[in-house]
Design an enzyme around this catalytic site. Structure first.
Site, short mmCIF file in Angstrom:
data_model
loop_
_atom_site.label_atom_id
_atom_site.label_comp_id
_atom_site.label_asym_id
_atom_site.label_seq_id
_atom_site.Cartn_x
_atom_site.Cartn_y
_atom_site.Cartn_z
N HIS B 131 2.36 2.38 6.35
CA HIS B 131 2.58 1.28 5.41
C HIS B 131 2.75 1.90 4.02
O HIS B 131 2.18 2.96 3.74
CB HIS B 131 1.33 0.40 5.46
CG HIS B 131 1.40 -0.87 4.66
ND1 HIS B 131 1.23 -0.91 3.31
CD2 HIS B 131 1.58 -2.16 5.06
CE1 HIS B 131 1.30 -2.16 2.89
NE2 HIS B 131 1.52 -2.95 3.93
N ASP B 207 -6.04 4.84 7.61
CA ASP B 207 -5.70 3.47 7.24
C ASP B 207 -6.06 2.60 8.43
O ASP B 207 -5.31 2.52 9.40
CB ASP B 207 -4.21 3.39 6.89
CG ASP B 207 -3.79 1.95 6.58
OD1 ASP B 207 -4.63 1.04 6.75
OD2 ASP B 207 -2.63 1.75 6.17
N GLN B 210 -5.22 -2.32 10.28
CA GLN B 210 -4.82 -3.10 11.46
C GLN B 210 -5.74 -2.88 12.64
O GLN B 210 -5.68 -3.62 13.62
CB GLN B 210 -3.37 -2.76 11.87
CG GLN B 210 -2.32 -3.15 10.85
CD GLN B 210 -2.14 -4.65 10.71
OE1 GLN B 210 -2.52 -5.43 11.57
NE2 GLN B 210 -1.56 -5.07 9.60
N LYS B 233 -7.55 -9.51 6.57
CA LYS B 233 -6.92 -9.42 7.89
C LYS B 233 -7.94 -9.55 9.01
O LYS B 233 -7.60 -9.46 10.19
CB LYS B 233 -6.19 -8.07 8.03
CG LYS B 233 -4.98 -7.94 7.10
CD LYS B 233 -4.27 -6.63 7.35
CE LYS B 233 -3.43 -6.19 6.18
NZ LYS B 233 -2.13 -6.84 6.10
N CYS B 375 6.63 -3.73 4.52
CA CYS B 375 6.10 -2.64 3.68
C CYS B 375 6.06 -1.32 4.42
O CYS B 375 5.11 -0.55 4.27
CB CYS B 375 4.72 -2.98 3.14
SG CYS B 375 4.72 -4.42 2.08
C1 LIG Z 1 -1.31 -0.76 8.08
C2 LIG Z 1 -1.55 -1.40 6.76
N1 LIG Z 1 -2.00 -0.66 5.74
C3 LIG Z 1 -2.25 -1.19 4.53
C4 LIG Z 1 -2.03 -2.52 4.27
C5 LIG Z 1 -2.29 -3.04 2.91
O1 LIG Z 1 -3.23 -4.04 2.92
P1 LIG Z 1 -3.54 -4.86 1.59
O2 LIG Z 1 -2.24 -5.46 1.17
O3 LIG Z 1 -4.53 -5.88 2.01
O4 LIG Z 1 -4.07 -3.90 0.60
C6 LIG Z 1 -1.56 -3.33 5.30
C7 LIG Z 1 -1.32 -4.78 5.08
O5 LIG Z 1 -0.27 -5.26 4.89
C8 LIG Z 1 -1.31 -2.76 6.56
O6 LIG Z 1 -0.85 -3.50 7.56
#
Ligand SMILES: Cc1ncc(COP(=O)(O)O)c(C=O)c1O
Lengths: 166, 418
Positions: B131, B207, B210, B233, B375
């Protein structure tokens, strides 16, 4: 809730299936401008040939996108060919107005002199949206307005680059 | 964890009844919420926990001596311990840091750890699944520090291609990777990669955005050095995230944001940072959200994280089967073919229909999916698409939602048939 027919008029689908003026132009002399819709990842490329009378003599469209962005680009390419920059800007104003985006003038930098203002007013009066009217329904789907205007914003940027270069 | 114990199951209809938003009937009909990979819905208990905080103990934390300020502080610290317990953190009271979201947590690691440990000649290893939140902070730092960024490539079914891992790991100081792709659902072999990264002298930043919401997390078993995730999430509110880090690493790192709460002392000449975890929690924290997240974790544990994973595997298997059966070649589902190698995330591509258009038709039937690049633009490039329409599942989704998705896809195919 507005129905799909409000958005996807037959003429839109036609331009989506058979886009006009797809391809590339040798650049230079043409300008090549990329536009991005950061929300959905759509990318569009506008190739523009503008001659020394400030007329769009050729235009090609590249990139990928949804039916709204692609059909808007296709109709735009057909509509701006052989038009002067003043006319193209007037058409863009009218199109954006239809998308309920109102910009008093697209020339943000210099104040228009009287002559240019007159030309602009004349161009505005002469605008005919034609097929582009089919995109009017997009207004009912506000998130899609950015799809419809992507090609136009890229076109304006291309014109700026072309006129700066000359 | 005992292997004898059979996995618990839960009644999805009962779960659904706990979520006020899922009772809504939209213009297109009863809502089919298939966008939990972007953000989950919230059960009543989470909403109530936050309301109760505001109605009974709302006060700023850490500095008050009066009754409700102390109660608010205790509630916040109780949430920290609970969150740590949920992910198997050895020392939650010092190692669990509250942030705004996973993005801020990952930026903290890049800025604070990376800022003081990376320089020319060093290497940061990422994967092509990442991401933007686990890409852009490294690019930003790279511009200042001049290290190299390498990428673990993907196989055709969007799994990590580890063929050349030893070569890729050479000289790496940190491997930063996702536990589960938010686009393809791909689960990565975190424990195996961590062992190999450590053997090569690299740290691992996970990370877990998910993965933490959808399966049991045991940080000790995974072996990673940092883990980041977001509250919103996993049934919690927006505005709160977590960074877990090894105490020794966090101790050695400089503070990230400066301000109130993160100092031991400030004079006219400078400041001394506070001890963990305060050192990394500048400013007033999102107290109500942290308390809401505590309630969310209690709710998840009551269902059982293994039961949640089982539920999502069976729903994903059902969806993969139903959609493939019905649409065949016309529909591409990116990512691993088997439900066991992926989370409940399906990135769909319908032949001849742009994801934006597809999602628009689905919206007419209150089927909420997300079109776009999610993203993860580098991943989209590898997949060879500009965008996908993504359907993602959680505890409150059932086969009805999948059937509604399939019916709406059929209508889209019909509408756009050339
Ligand atoms: C794999 C992953 N990493 C990071 C993020 C970033 O999360 P946030 O926007 O809550 O900071 C997301 C969410 O969209 C994600 O799916």
């Amino acid at each position: 809730m507005p129905g799909l027919e409000d958005l996807y008029r037959e003429i839109i689908l036609d331009h989506y299936r058979s886009p006009r003026n797809r391809g590339e132009l040798a650049s230079p002399p043409a300008t090549r401008t990329e536009g991005f819709n950061p929300l959905c990842g759509d990318e569009i490329v506008v190739y523009l040939d503008i001659d020394d009378t400030n007329t769009v003599t050729d235009i090609r469209i590249g990139g990928t996108g949804c039916s709204i962005s692609q059909s808007s680009a296709s109709m735009m390419s057909a509509a701006v060919r052989d038009k002067t920059i003043v006319e193209v800007k007037a058409l863009t104003r009218a199109f954006k107005g239809m998308m309920s985006l109102h910009e008093s003038s697209l020339d943000t930098e210099a104040e228009l002199d009287a002559e240019a203002a007159e030309a602009e007013a004349q161009a505005d009066a002469g605008v005919k949206l034609g097929d582009l009217e089919a995109l009017r329904g997009v207004v009912k789907f506000p998130v899609r307005i950015k799809c419809a205007t992507l090609a136009w914003n890229t076109l304006l940027q291309g014109i700026e680059e072309a006129t700066e270069a000359s | 964890m005992s292997t004898v114990q059979a996995t618990r199951t839960f009644d999805v209809a009962k779960v659904k009844a706990d979520f006020p938003l899922l009772q809504r009937v939209l213009e297109g009909g009863p809502i089919h919420y298939l966008d939990s990979a972007a953000s989950s819905q919230k059960p009543q208990v989470v909403i109530d926990a936050m309301t109760t905080y505001y109605e009974t103990i709302n006060a700023n934390v850490h500095r008050g001596v009066y009754e409700i300020a102390e109660a608010a502080t205790n509630a916040l610290e109780a949430s920290r311990i609970r969150l740590g317990q949920f992910i198997g953190a050895p020392s939650p009271e010092t190692e669990v840091l509250f942030s705004k979201n996973a993005t801020e947590s990952l930026n903290l690691v890049a800025r604070s750890w990376g800022g003081s440990n990376l320089g020319p000649g060093d290497v940061v290893l990422l994967t092509q699944l990442e991401h933007h939140a686990n890409i852009v902070p490294w690019f930003q730092l790279q511009a200042e520090k001049g290290f190299e960024i390498r990428w673990i490539p993907l196989t055709a079914d969007a799994q990590l291609d580890l063929t050349n891992l030893d070569v890729l790991l050479d000289g790496v100081k940190i491997l930063a990777l996702t536990a589960m792709s938010n686009v393809t659902g791909t689960l990565t072999p975190v424990a195996e990669l961590t062992a190999r990264a450590h053997a090569a002298g690299a740290l691992v930043c996970l990370d877990a955005c998910q993965s933490v919401p959808h399966q049991a997390t045991d940080l000790v078993a995974l072996g990673v050095d940092f883990a980041a995730f977001s509250g919103h999430k996993m049934l919690g509110p927006t505005g709160v995230g977590v960074l877990w880090g090894r105490e020794a690493l966090l101790e050695a790192m400089p503070p990230f944001l400066g301000g109130g709460g993160m100092i031991l002392n400030v004079t006219l000449d400078g400041f001394v940072p506070a001890d963990l975890p305060a050192k990394f929690e500048a400013g007033t924290p999102p107290v109500a959200e942290i308390i809401g997240l505590h309630a969310a974790v209690d709710y998840l544990d009551a269902l059982g994280m293994d039961a949640i994973r089982e539920h999502e595997i069976s729903l994903t298997a059902y969806a993969l089967h139903a959609l493939t059966e019905r649409f065949g070649e016309q529909l591409t589902i990116h990512g691993p073919a088997g439900a066991h190698s992926r989370g409940g995330v399906l990135s769909l591509a319908m032949e001849g229909i742009h994801p934006h258009d597809l999602s628009q038709v689905l919206d007419q039937h209150a089927v909420c999916v997300r079109p776009g690049h999610h993203c993860a633009k580098p991943l989209m490039k590898v997949l060879g698409v500009g965008a996908t329409a993504r359907a993602s599942f959680y505890i409150y989704n059932d086969t009805d939602d999948v059937d509604a998705l399939a019916d709406a896809l059929a209508e889209a195919a019909d509408f756009f048939s050339f």
